[in-house]
Write a protein that holds these residues in place. Sequence first.
Motif, PDB file in Angstrom:
ATOM      1  N   THR A  77      19.843  95.026   9.360  1.00  0.00           N
ATOM      2  CA  THR A  77      21.229  95.316  10.469  1.00  0.00           C
ATOM      3  C   THR A  77      21.812  93.963   9.356  1.00  0.00           C
ATOM      4  OG1 THR A  77      19.839  95.764  12.227  1.00  0.00           O
ATOM      5  CG2 THR A  77      21.883  94.443  12.452  1.00  0.00           C
ATOM      6  N   GLU A  78      22.785  93.521   9.203  1.00  0.00           N
ATOM      7  CA  GLU A  78      23.733  92.313   9.110  1.00  0.00           C
ATOM      8  C   GLU A  78      24.465  91.699   9.972  1.00  0.00           C
ATOM      9  OE1 GLU A  78      26.514  93.234   5.546  1.00  0.00           O
ATOM     10  OE2 GLU A  78      27.907  92.042   6.649  1.00  0.00           O
ATOM     11  N   VAL A  79      23.936  90.443  10.038  1.00  0.00           N
ATOM     12  CA  VAL A  79      24.594  89.361  10.334  1.00  0.00           C
ATOM     13  C   VAL A  79      25.473  88.489  10.642  1.00  0.00           C
ATOM     14  CG1 VAL A  79      23.647  87.732  12.722  1.00  0.00           C
ATOM     15  CG2 VAL A  79      21.802  89.116  11.938  1.00  0.00           C
ATOM     16  N   HIS A  80      26.651  88.586  10.770  1.00  0.00           N
ATOM     17  CA  HIS A  80      27.907  87.739  10.657  1.00  0.00           C
ATOM     18  C   HIS A  80      27.641  86.670  11.572  1.00  0.00           C
ATOM     19  CE1 HIS A  80      31.595  87.217   8.270  1.00  0.00           C
ATOM     20  NE2 HIS A  80      32.069  87.290   9.517  1.00  0.00           N
ATOM     21  N   VAL A  81      28.626  85.568  11.130  1.00  0.00           N
ATOM     22  CA  VAL A  81      28.576  84.391  11.861  1.00  0.00           C
ATOM     23  C   VAL A  81      30.085  84.440  12.157  1.00  0.00           C
ATOM     24  CG1 VAL A  81      27.840  81.584  12.185  1.00  0.00           C
ATOM     25  CG2 VAL A  81      26.391  83.602  11.100  1.00  0.00           C
ATOM     26  N   ASN A  82      30.226  84.488  13.336  1.00  0.00           N
ATOM     27  CA  ASN A  82      32.117  84.550  13.590  1.00  0.00           C
ATOM     28  C   ASN A  82      32.533  83.411  13.084  1.00  0.00           C
ATOM     29  OD1 ASN A  82      32.166  86.682  12.899  1.00  0.00           O
ATOM     30  ND2 ASN A  82      31.750  87.130  15.753  1.00  0.00           N
ATOM     31  N   ARG A  83      31.888  82.668  14.006  1.00  0.00           N
ATOM     32  CA  ARG A  83      32.072  81.004  14.230  1.00  0.00           C
ATOM     33  C   ARG A  83      31.255  80.436  15.047  1.00  0.00           C
ATOM     34  NH1 ARG A  83      35.783  77.624  17.103  1.00  0.00           N
ATOM     35  NH2 ARG A  83      35.937  76.959  18.819  1.00  0.00           N
ATOM     36  N   PHE A  84      31.423  79.043  14.622  1.00  0.00           N
ATOM     37  CA  PHE A  84      29.924  77.709  15.562  1.00  0.00           C
ATOM     38  C   PHE A  84      30.803  76.689  15.876  1.00  0.00           C
ATOM     39  CE2 PHE A  84      26.257  75.897  16.036  1.00  0.00           C
ATOM     40  CZ  PHE A  84      26.585  74.553  15.551  1.00  0.00           C
ATOM     41  N   SER A  85      30.403  76.939  17.199  1.00  0.00           N
ATOM     42  CA  SER A  85      31.202  75.385  17.932  1.00  0.00           C
ATOM     43  C   SER A  85      29.882  74.530  18.759  1.00  0.00           C
ATOM     44  CB  SER A  85      32.383  76.678  18.699  1.00  0.00           C
ATOM     45  OG  SER A  85      31.752  76.671  19.331  1.00  0.00           O
ATOM     46  N   MET A  86      30.476  73.620  18.909  1.00  0.00           N
ATOM     47  CA  MET A  86      29.724  72.747  20.082  1.00  0.00           C
ATOM     48  C   MET A  86      30.605  72.239  20.626  1.00  0.00           C
ATOM     49  SD  MET A  86      27.954  70.802  16.625  1.00  0.00           S
ATOM     50  CE  MET A  86      26.935  69.620  17.256  1.00  0.00           C
ATOM     51  N   PHE A 114      25.614  73.558  21.970  1.00  0.00           N
ATOM     52  CA  PHE A 114      26.536  74.393  20.623  1.00  0.00           C
ATOM     53  C   PHE A 114      25.629  75.962  20.429  1.00  0.00           C
ATOM     54  CE2 PHE A 114      22.449  71.915  19.694  1.00  0.00           C
ATOM     55  CZ  PHE A 114      21.790  72.783  18.973  1.00  0.00           C
ATOM     56  N   HIS A 115      26.959  76.534  20.008  1.00  0.00           N
ATOM     57  CA  HIS A 115      27.386  78.118  20.001  1.00  0.00           C
ATOM     58  C   HIS A 115      27.073  78.757  18.843  1.00  0.00           C
ATOM     59  CE1 HIS A 115      28.079  77.240  24.592  1.00  0.00           C
ATOM     60  NE2 HIS A 115      28.576  76.522  24.252  1.00  0.00           N
ATOM     61  N   THR A 116      26.933  79.888  18.796  1.00  0.00           N
ATOM     62  CA  THR A 116      27.230  81.036  17.478  1.00  0.00           C
ATOM     63  C   THR A 116      28.135  82.435  17.873  1.00  0.00           C
ATOM     64  OG1 THR A 116      25.667  79.863  16.488  1.00  0.00           O
ATOM     65  CG2 THR A 116      26.170  81.283  15.401  1.00  0.00           C
ATOM     66  N   ASP A 117      29.087  82.183  17.487  1.00  0.00           N
ATOM     67  CA  ASP A 117      29.164  84.062  17.984  1.00  0.00           C
ATOM     68  C   ASP A 117      29.034  84.590  16.865  1.00  0.00           C
ATOM     69  OD1 ASP A 117      33.253  85.676  18.199  1.00  0.00           O
ATOM     70  OD2 ASP A 117      30.798  86.139  18.769  1.00  0.00           O
ATOM     71  N   LEU A 118      27.828  85.377  16.853  1.00  0.00           N
ATOM     72  CA  LEU A 118      27.309  86.511  16.594  1.00  0.00           C
ATOM     73  C   LEU A 118      28.223  88.058  16.501  1.00  0.00           C
ATOM     74  CD1 LEU A 118      23.842  85.349  16.571  1.00  0.00           C
ATOM     75  CD2 LEU A 118      25.470  85.325  14.185  1.00  0.00           C
ATOM     76  N   SER A 119      28.058  89.140  15.602  1.00  0.00           N
ATOM     77  CA  SER A 119      28.756  89.555  15.065  1.00  0.00           C
ATOM     78  C   SER A 119      28.087  90.542  14.420  1.00  0.00           C
ATOM     79  CB  SER A 119      29.614  90.568  14.369  1.00  0.00           C
ATOM     80  OG  SER A 119      30.679  90.026  15.331  1.00  0.00           O
ATOM     81  N   LEU A 120      26.488  91.628  14.769  1.00  0.00           N
ATOM     82  CA  LEU A 120      25.849  92.749  14.105  1.00  0.00           C
ATOM     83  C   LEU A 120      26.125  94.496  13.686  1.00  0.00           C
ATOM     84  CD1 LEU A 120      23.989  90.385  15.383  1.00  0.00           C
ATOM     85  CD2 LEU A 120      21.719  92.426  16.072  1.00  0.00           C
ATOM     86  N   PHE A 121      26.230  94.303  12.361  1.00  0.00           N
ATOM     87  CA  PHE A 121      26.691  95.404  11.849  1.00  0.00           C
ATOM     88  C   PHE A 121      25.465  96.341  10.939  1.00  0.00           C
ATOM     89  CE2 PHE A 121      31.537  93.758  11.592  1.00  0.00           C
ATOM     90  CZ  PHE A 121      31.135  93.058  11.190  1.00  0.00           C
ATOM     91  N   ARG A 147      27.940  92.813  19.584  1.00  0.00           N
ATOM     92  CA  ARG A 147      28.356  90.911  19.129  1.00  0.00           C
ATOM     93  C   ARG A 147      28.304  90.383  20.909  1.00  0.00           C
ATOM     94  NH1 ARG A 147      34.301  89.483  17.497  1.00  0.00           N
ATOM     95  NH2 ARG A 147      34.516  87.398  17.352  1.00  0.00           N
ATOM     96  N   LYS A 148      27.769  89.046  20.350  1.00  0.00           N
ATOM     97  CA  LYS A 148      27.523  88.135  20.788  1.00  0.00           C
ATOM     98  C   LYS A 148      27.538  86.229  21.129  1.00  0.00           C
ATOM     99  CE  LYS A 148      23.883  86.660  24.652  1.00  0.00           C
ATOM    100  NZ  LYS A 148      22.625  87.288  25.018  1.00  0.00           N
ATOM    101  N   THR A 149      27.885  85.831  22.216  1.00  0.00           N
ATOM    102  CA  THR A 149      27.922  84.298  21.354  1.00  0.00           C
ATOM    103  C   THR A 149      26.298  83.647  21.939  1.00  0.00           C
ATOM    104  OG1 THR A 149      30.472  83.982  21.549  1.00  0.00           O
ATOM    105  CG2 THR A 149      29.137  82.624  22.077  1.00  0.00           C
TER     106      THR A 149
END
Lengths: 595, 322
Positions: free
Chosen positions: A364-373, A384-391, A400-402
Amino acid sequence: MLYVPIGYTFGAGMFKMDSIRGGSPYGAGVFSGDGSREPSEKELELAQHQGNSKILHSSTMETLLTLNPLKPQTHLLKLPNFPIYPRISTHRCSFSPISCKLTSQPSKDTTNSKIVVPGAAPSLSEEKEPPAAPAEGSRRKDAGGVVVKRLTKKVLSFLANLPLAIGEMFAIAALMALGTAIDQGEKPEYYFQKYPEDNPILGFFSWRWILTLGFDHMFSSPVFLGTLILLGASLMACTYTTQIPMVKVARRWSFLHSANTIKKLEYSDSLPKASIQDLGVVLSGAGYEVFLKGPSLYAFKGLAGRFAPIGVHLALLLIMSGGTYTATGSFKGSVTVPQGLNFVMGDVLGPSGFLSTPTEAFNTEVHVNRFSMDYYDSGEVSQFHTDLSLFDIDGKEVMRKTISVNDPLRYEGVTIYQTDWSISAIQILKDGEGPFNLAVAPLTVNGDKKLYGSFLPIGNADSTNVKGISMLLRDLQSVVLYDQEGKFAGVRRPNSKLPIEIDGTKIEIVDAIGSSGLDMKTDPGVPIVYAGFGALMLTTCISYLSHTQIWALQDGTTVVVGGKTNRAKIEFPDEMNRVLDRVPEINQPSDVICG
Amino acid sequence: MIFSTLEHILTHISFSIVSIVITLHLITLLGNEIIKPYDSSEKGMIATFLCLTGLLITRWIYSGHFPLSDLYESFIFLSWCFSLIHIVPYFKKRKNYLTTITASSTIFTQGFATSGLLNEIHKPTILVPALQSEWLIMHVSMMILSYAALLCGSLLSVALLVITFRNIFYSSKSNNLLKLNESFSFGEIQYKNERNNIFQKNSFFSDNNYYKAQFIQQLDYWSYRVISLGFIFLTIGILSGAVWANEAWGSYWSWDPKETWAFITWIVFAIYLHIRTKKNLQGANSAIVATLGFLIIWICYFGVNLLGIGLHSYGSFTLTSS
């Protein structure tokens, strides 16, 4: 021939001459006449007393223990010939240590020592007969099997030895303490320097000790793991040899038919003008399990408190096996991914032991969509949060989960945790041109206190004495800018669209790009370990319970009550008094229910 | 602002009440016949308990998180646990021997917390992201509660050891070897024949030794009960910490110094409980192990924080006085 007389220990009953009875200070006996007279109450009591007598058992124990197991010998004990004697083998309580010792050395079964009852009780001697002949024959035929069996018994009893177990626990505690005192996982040069050979601690402890014994990686060193394995073996041996027989013993119980025996218990009382049925009702109201047969009563409570230590040992074994599975069969890895980039799980996860096998999910490929604090009002980081998408391997988004700290992502056995954060780049506009991405490097990182810096060179970037604008960031909220001489120039927030003029250059901070610190792991041992944790918590709580047993006997209009408990010894008399206070007093003789 | 003043008031009230209670205890020691101070000292302890509860609740409301995020707050929580242990037997209407120990422990821990040795100002601080979890309440409160119970039990064992060895010391001084044998074997016979009523009927030992031995037996028993209760809490605390670590950091056990020392504490008290299963090793031996456990709890709770390393660094502090 071994005589074990009782002397006058039977007490006052010895001297009662109101009825004809057998028995003397030499032992119990009965006047059976032509064989038709049944033993009377007194004779039975005397016989029971002899059977219970400590003198009998201790001297029996001595002789049995001094027996040479290989020499066939028959020891005769003069015992009265009453069919009630099978009950000796089931007698528990104060003799449990003795009976446990006997059962935990079953090698004695293969010997020829036995209790032969002479005279007119052939049924009893018959059931003890079998060990005599077949044991000899089987010994000759099956010598190899018996040797293995005896070796196993010896090893088991060696491992189940309590002082050994205590020693092992001390050793583990000492090794762990040492593991915290010595810095773990450093290069050998570190130890050469810190524990030099020419100035050893305590006169002998130098780096040689540490590196040969593996103390630099204490918690995976052979010494530590070996002691743990030994402790696990002791746990298993102890459960098998000591705890399980004790449970069998504790579960057996019998009514007591003699008021004197009841009075000898550690707590006893008598209630004049009471009925045993009332006592039974009050006890079952107090949470006891009550058994009533004729004039006698038995009640118990808290039997789980005797089983629970076994559960504790088993839970510990479960945890140890789960931990072993984790140590040998899991994957883990960590990665810092700037916002907008991606990675493949299999590239990050590394195996931990020989049982680790990768699964399909590793593609699986993990993509970091957005990182915020998020920040508190005081400016400190709150989350701090990371919005992740798994392909998956075909490019289809499967999840997809933050995630944030304490809130991981789980996908097909792989778990991704948010553990850390970093800043990767600043995006700026210089004199209206750009945006340019400037790399950001960590300057100091001390736990939660971090400082990052970046540098924009002004003029010739290739000269040796480059000057430029320095930028410092503590987090993604604001950037502090310094001019070419290092003087403070100003603070700007990303995305504020407010430029700053420094030494003739107009800088506008567009964005501060963070990167997400992710830890990943797969851990097949976790369900086992969690099950062990739950079992351990539960069984530890249950073993706090105290096993209480109460016997009672209806003696005319008086009820004689006695009881004992194994843990709550001081509260027991108070509890018993409260229970007994609730038993109603019967005033009319016609209300008394006999029998 | 109002919360911090309220806090100050409550802290000072509880501290002073406990000092008064301790003084009353000392007075009762000197003058045996005064019953009234005992009763009022119990009421004083209840007032202390209420003050400490109020203090913790005030902090909770003011800072928005459960008051257990740094060393100062955990010390206040510890003294709260001590006062809780103190008043629970009082409500069960049972006089126990823990009163002196718990009362003095309350005052010592609170005194240390409010003293200048912890140089941060005692304002409530914000919670770092890793501590923002429901597990904080369960794990840390269980651990502190277990420390309180285990400390009480170990102190009882220390008292037992002191009395036993003073007994021997004084008996040998009086040059009466028979008496020495009696006081030693007396205890052993007592343990072996616990169920046998014979010992109570035969009073050929002197009354003084009898009462002392009774007292030692009581101390022994109470130490055992309190330590086994504390052991249960410690187990739950360590295991909930492991589950939390797995949820937050991905690994339920990472040989962090604090984790390791908590495990060492657990092992030492498991040794104590195992020694008590054998009747002939009871008494002084188990008390020695419990004393060792007392020292180890302090290393685990306090000593590891001095290092300030590892995942549990929230509790660290520096020993400079302000």
